[in-house]
Design a protein around this motif. Structure first.
Motif, PDB file in Angstrom:
ATOM      1  N   LYS A  16       6.043   1.276 -10.350  1.00 14.71           N
ATOM      2  CA  LYS A  16       4.796   1.830  -9.825  1.00 14.71           C
ATOM      3  C   LYS A  16       4.299   1.012  -8.648  1.00 14.71           C
ATOM      4  O   LYS A  16       4.700  -0.133  -8.451  1.00 14.71           O
ATOM      5  CB  LYS A  16       3.728   1.885 -10.920  1.00 14.71           C
ATOM      6  CG  LYS A  16       4.057   2.846 -12.054  1.00 14.71           C
ATOM      7  CD  LYS A  16       2.889   2.975 -13.011  1.00 14.71           C
ATOM      8  CE  LYS A  16       3.181   3.984 -14.109  1.00 14.71           C
ATOM      9  NZ  LYS A  16       2.012   4.152 -15.032  1.00 14.71           N
ATOM     10  N   GLN A  17       3.382   1.607  -7.892  1.00 14.75           N
ATOM     11  CA  GLN A  17       2.785   0.903  -6.774  1.00 14.75           C
ATOM     12  C   GLN A  17       1.696  -0.049  -7.262  1.00 14.75           C
ATOM     13  O   GLN A  17       1.119   0.138  -8.343  1.00 14.75           O
ATOM     14  CB  GLN A  17       2.183   1.912  -5.786  1.00 14.75           C
ATOM     15  CG  GLN A  17       3.211   2.725  -5.024  1.00 14.75           C
ATOM     16  CD  GLN A  17       2.579   3.552  -3.920  1.00 14.75           C
ATOM     17  OE1 GLN A  17       1.430   3.980  -4.032  1.00 14.75           O
ATOM     18  NE2 GLN A  17       3.314   3.785  -2.859  1.00 14.75           N
ATOM     19  N   ARG A  18       1.448  -1.061  -6.463  1.00 14.92           N
ATOM     20  CA  ARG A  18       0.359  -1.984  -6.776  1.00 14.92           C
ATOM     21  C   ARG A  18      -0.958  -1.232  -6.693  1.00 14.92           C
ATOM     22  O   ARG A  18      -1.186  -0.448  -5.762  1.00 14.92           O
ATOM     23  CB  ARG A  18       0.365  -3.147  -5.792  1.00 14.92           C
ATOM     24  CG  ARG A  18      -0.573  -4.278  -6.174  1.00 14.92           C
ATOM     25  CD  ARG A  18      -0.414  -5.477  -5.232  1.00 14.92           C
ATOM     26  NE  ARG A  18       0.931  -6.045  -5.302  1.00 14.92           N
ATOM     27  CZ  ARG A  18       1.260  -7.179  -4.694  1.00 14.92           C
ATOM     28  NH1 ARG A  18       0.359  -7.859  -3.995  1.00 14.92           N
ATOM     29  NH2 ARG A  18       2.499  -7.625  -4.783  1.00 14.92           N
ATOM     30  N   GLU A  19      -1.838  -1.485  -7.680  1.00 20.59           N
ATOM     31  CA  GLU A  19      -3.120  -0.791  -7.728  1.00 20.59           C
ATOM     32  C   GLU A  19      -4.265  -1.771  -7.925  1.00 20.59           C
ATOM     33  O   GLU A  19      -4.096  -2.839  -8.502  1.00 20.59           O
ATOM     34  CB  GLU A  19      -3.135   0.235  -8.871  1.00 20.59           C
ATOM     35  CG  GLU A  19      -2.994  -0.368 -10.257  1.00 20.59           C
ATOM     36  CD  GLU A  19      -3.087   0.691 -11.357  1.00 20.59           C
ATOM     37  OE1 GLU A  19      -3.173   1.898 -11.048  1.00 20.59           O
ATOM     38  OE2 GLU A  19      -3.080   0.294 -12.535  1.00 20.59           O
ATOM     39  N   LEU A  20      -5.418  -1.369  -7.456  1.00 20.75           N
ATOM     40  CA  LEU A  20      -6.617  -2.186  -7.623  1.00 20.75           C
ATOM     41  C   LEU A  20      -7.065  -2.168  -9.076  1.00 20.75           C
ATOM     42  O   LEU A  20      -7.058  -1.119  -9.720  1.00 20.75           O
ATOM     43  CB  LEU A  20      -7.740  -1.658  -6.729  1.00 20.75           C
ATOM     44  CG  LEU A  20      -9.083  -2.373  -6.783  1.00 20.75           C
ATOM     45  CD1 LEU A  20      -9.735  -2.337  -5.400  1.00 20.75           C
ATOM     46  CD2 LEU A  20     -10.022  -1.751  -7.794  1.00 20.75           C
TER      47      LEU A  20
END
Length: 120
Positions: free
Chosen positions: A43-47
Motif C-alpha cells: 500500500k501507499q504511505r498514508e497520513l
C-alpha cells in the motif's frame, strides 16, 4: 545534521496499546508541523496524524477516537498513543517533521520507520 529517531514499536495483540515516540535532533532552529504516517505492505504511505506547533491536531478517519498525537516542544519530540489496535493498523510507521535548520531553509524530514504489528 538533523535526524528523527523513532521508538516504541513492536508486536501487540488486537485491542492492545502502543506508544510511539520520535525525537528530533541536530541543528534545529524551529519545528512547525510534526506527524506520523504509515505504510502497510503493498500500500501507499498514508497520513495517520499531525500536530502543529500550536498543538492543532489532525487525524485520519480510520484512527480517530483510538489514536492521540501529542508533542513536547522543549524536547523536540512527538508521540503517538495508539489504543484499541486492530490488525489493519499493522504497518511501518514513519515520523515526519517540517523543520527550519541552521544554514538551510524549511524542509520536510523523515525518520527511518518503525514496525508496528497487531496480531494474535
Amino acid at each position: 545534521q538533523v535526524q528523527l529517531v523513532e521508538s516504541g514499536g513492536g508486536l501487540v495483540q488486537p485491542g492492545g496499546s502502543l506508544r510511539l515516540s520520535c525525537a528530533a535532533s541536530g541543528s534545529i532552529v524551529s519545528i512547525n508541523v510534526m506527524g506520523w504516517y504509515r505504510q502497510a505492505p503493498g500500500k501507499q504511505r498514508e497520513l495517520v496524524a499531525t500536530i502543529s506547533s500550536g498543538s492543532r491536531t489532525n487525524y485520519a478517519e480510520s484512527v480517530k477516537g483510538r489514536f492521540t498525537i501529542s508533542r513536547d516542544n522543549a524536547k523536540n519530540t512527538v508521540y503517538l498513543q495508539m489504543n484499541t489496535l486492530k490488525p489493519e493498523d499493522t504497518a511501518v510507521y514513519y515520523c515526519n517533521a517540517e523543520m527550519r535548520v541552521i544554514g538551510g531553509g524549511r524542509s520536510d524530514y523523515w525518520g527511518q520507520g518503525i514496525q508496528v504489528t497487531v496480531s494474535s
